[in-house]
Design a protein around this motif. Structure first.
Motif, PDB file in Angstrom:
ATOM      1  N   ASP A   1      95.365 159.103  23.988  1.00  0.00           N
ATOM      2  CA  ASP A   1      95.625 157.592  24.774  1.00  0.00           C
ATOM      3  C   ASP A   1      94.456 158.355  25.335  1.00  0.00           C
ATOM      4  O   ASP A   1      95.117 158.414  26.884  1.00  0.00           O
ATOM      5  N   TRP A   2      94.013 159.321  25.723  1.00  0.00           N
ATOM      6  CA  TRP A   2      92.886 160.017  26.459  1.00  0.00           C
ATOM      7  C   TRP A   2      92.407 159.713  27.302  1.00  0.00           C
ATOM      8  O   TRP A   2      92.200 159.406  28.133  1.00  0.00           O
ATOM      9  N   ARG A   3      91.991 158.297  27.161  1.00  0.00           N
ATOM     10  CA  ARG A   3      91.033 157.156  28.046  1.00  0.00           C
ATOM     11  C   ARG A   3      91.730 156.446  28.899  1.00  0.00           C
ATOM     12  O   ARG A   3      92.121 156.352  30.270  1.00  0.00           O
TER      13      ARG A   3
ATOM     14  N   PHE B   1      96.468 159.443  15.165  1.00  0.00           N
ATOM     15  CA  PHE B   1      97.611 160.580  16.001  1.00  0.00           C
ATOM     16  C   PHE B   1      96.151 161.359  16.966  1.00  0.00           C
ATOM     17  O   PHE B   1      96.715 161.855  17.919  1.00  0.00           O
ATOM     18  N   GLU B   2      95.091 161.384  16.689  1.00  0.00           N
ATOM     19  CA  GLU B   2      94.539 161.999  17.347  1.00  0.00           C
ATOM     20  C   GLU B   2      92.702 161.365  18.227  1.00  0.00           C
ATOM     21  O   GLU B   2      93.017 160.162  17.035  1.00  0.00           O
TER      22      GLU B   2
ATOM     23  N   ARG C   1      85.664 159.385  17.479  1.00  0.00           N
ATOM     24  CA  ARG C   1      86.447 159.105  16.041  1.00  0.00           C
ATOM     25  C   ARG C   1      87.402 159.444  15.961  1.00  0.00           C
ATOM     26  O   ARG C   1      88.017 159.168  16.702  1.00  0.00           O
ATOM     27  N   LEU C   2      88.775 158.279  14.870  1.00  0.00           N
ATOM     28  CA  LEU C   2      90.107 158.229  14.696  1.00  0.00           C
ATOM     29  C   LEU C   2      90.064 158.808  13.495  1.00  0.00           C
ATOM     30  O   LEU C   2      89.311 159.287  13.263  1.00  0.00           O
ATOM     31  N   ARG C   3      91.559 160.148  14.459  1.00  0.00           N
ATOM     32  CA  ARG C   3      91.617 161.365  13.529  1.00  0.00           C
ATOM     33  C   ARG C   3      93.213 160.384  13.114  1.00  0.00           C
ATOM     34  O   ARG C   3      93.745 160.275  13.500  1.00  0.00           O
TER      35      ARG C   3
ATOM     36  N   ASP D   1      94.994 162.251  34.436  1.00  0.00           N
ATOM     37  CA  ASP D   1      94.241 163.530  34.093  1.00  0.00           C
ATOM     38  C   ASP D   1      93.850 164.427  32.890  1.00  0.00           C
ATOM     39  O   ASP D   1      92.519 165.161  32.845  1.00  0.00           O
ATOM     40  N   THR D   2      94.091 163.109  31.181  1.00  0.00           N
ATOM     41  CA  THR D   2      93.622 163.708  30.446  1.00  0.00           C
ATOM     42  C   THR D   2      92.046 163.818  30.612  1.00  0.00           C
ATOM     43  O   THR D   2      91.054 164.571  29.939  1.00  0.00           O
ATOM     44  N   TYR D   3      92.165 162.576  30.820  1.00  0.00           N
ATOM     45  CA  TYR D   3      90.170 161.526  31.643  1.00  0.00           C
ATOM     46  C   TYR D   3      89.606 162.652  32.048  1.00  0.00           C
ATOM     47  O   TYR D   3      88.111 162.920  31.451  1.00  0.00           O
TER      48      TYR D   3
END
Length: 317
Positions: free
Chosen positions: A120-122, A308-309, A149-151, A126-128
């Motif tokens: 959910d980085w987007r 998951f990532e 990419r999707l992990r 703060d992560t973004y």
């Protein structure tokens, strides 16, 4: 908020060796637990792992990765900045510029950058911001985003995906046959790295490159690889490569030839690859696909793989 620490106030240097892994790991990242073993196996070298220090505070770090014994790195996979209100981008920029001049051969294109990110980085501000700061350092040197990419991960508790009764399988032991199938599956590919290769070389050359640089490097049994056919004596519809890379059991490659797409055979191929690895009593199976490759992402979801990532890749070409 601008940083009160300038690059001139910072010590930039490589770590001295395994004795400084704890120092290097003061900045958190999902692969920190792998770094000590990577040093032992020479997938990393101390001279490829750099820190920016203010006293004993680690402000930023950068590291490259290679296959055991490589003299030059294949991937830039760590670029971290201490998170917080203080903007340390200038320090990170000085760190990367200084380290890259020492680590990378003069006049060569830098190796690709790869970074694992929360799924959910987007959505998290703060992560973004943290991701964008890291990307900005590399963008300043000419890098650009090539793919997100999707992990994905399958675990035994999710159950095995159902086999496809229309398909039979045999080991993919003939390299020429496998490369020929890989060449055919590149027609219409949605994979960003493959599309980049196809802009520079023929489909056969791209297939050979992928075989030699990735598939041929796996130490897991070649007998795991499978070609799927229509019945016992039918024509091949595609193939799947279950393997074990340096860190995890993986679905390394899967492809359906163009004339057999649209019939759901991808599910049978993925089920067979998953079954082979699950029979080894593995705790998990990892896989990845481009965010834009919706058909493949949907196939993984149907087979019980969970996102998951995410990962991003940046390149200088």
């Amino acid at each position: 908020m601008n940083s009160s620490i300038s690059p001139a106030d910072v010590t930039i240097r490589p770590i001295t060796g395994a004795d400084e892994i704890a120092l290097f790991n003061r900045l958190p990242y999902t692969i920190n637990h792998e770094l000590a073993d990577d040093l032992v196996a020479q997938r990393r070298r101390p001279e490829w792992m750099w820190v920016a220090l203010h006293g004993d505070r680690v402000l930023a770090r950068v590291a490259w990765w290679g296959r055991g014994g490589d003299s030059t790195p294949l991937l830039l996979d760590i670029l971290d900045i201490e998170d917080g209100a203080e903007d340390l981008t200038d320090v990170a920029q000085a760190l990367y510029d200084t380290a890259a001049k020492q680590v990378l051969p003069s006049g060569t294109t830098p190796p690709e950058y790869g970074r694992f990110l929360p799924a959910d980085w987007r959505e998290d501000p703060d992560t973004y911001l943290a991701v964008r700061r890291r990307m900005g350092v590399l963008e300043n040197t000419g890098a650009h985003l090539t793919v997100e990419r999707l992990r994905l991960e399958w675990r035994p508790g999710g159950g095995l995906p159902a086999p496809d009764a229309r398909l039979a399988f045999r080991p993919a032991l003939d390299t020429d046959e496998l490369v020929a199938l890989m060449t055919r599956t590149l027609d219409g590919t949605l994979d960003a790295h493959s599309r980049t290769d196809l802009a520079q070389m023929s489909p056969h050359e791209a297939a050979v490159k992928h075989y030699e640089q990735e598939l041929a490097t796996f130490s897991s049994p070649r007998q795991w690889w499978r070609i799927g056919t229509l019945g016992e004596d039918g024509e091949p519809i595609g193939f799947v490569v279950p393997a074990r890379n340096t860190y995890h059991p993986v679905i390394a490659y899967l492809g359906v030839v163009p004339e057999h797409r649209g019939h759901g055979y991808v599910d049978g191929l993925l089920a067979e690859g998953t079954r082979i690895l699950a029979a080894e009593d593995v705790p998990r199976i990892r896989a990845a696909t481009d965010l834009g490759n919706v058909p493949m992402a949907n196939a993984f979801a149907r087979a019980g793989y969970v996102n998951f990532e995410r990962a991003i890749n940046m390149a200088w070409q």
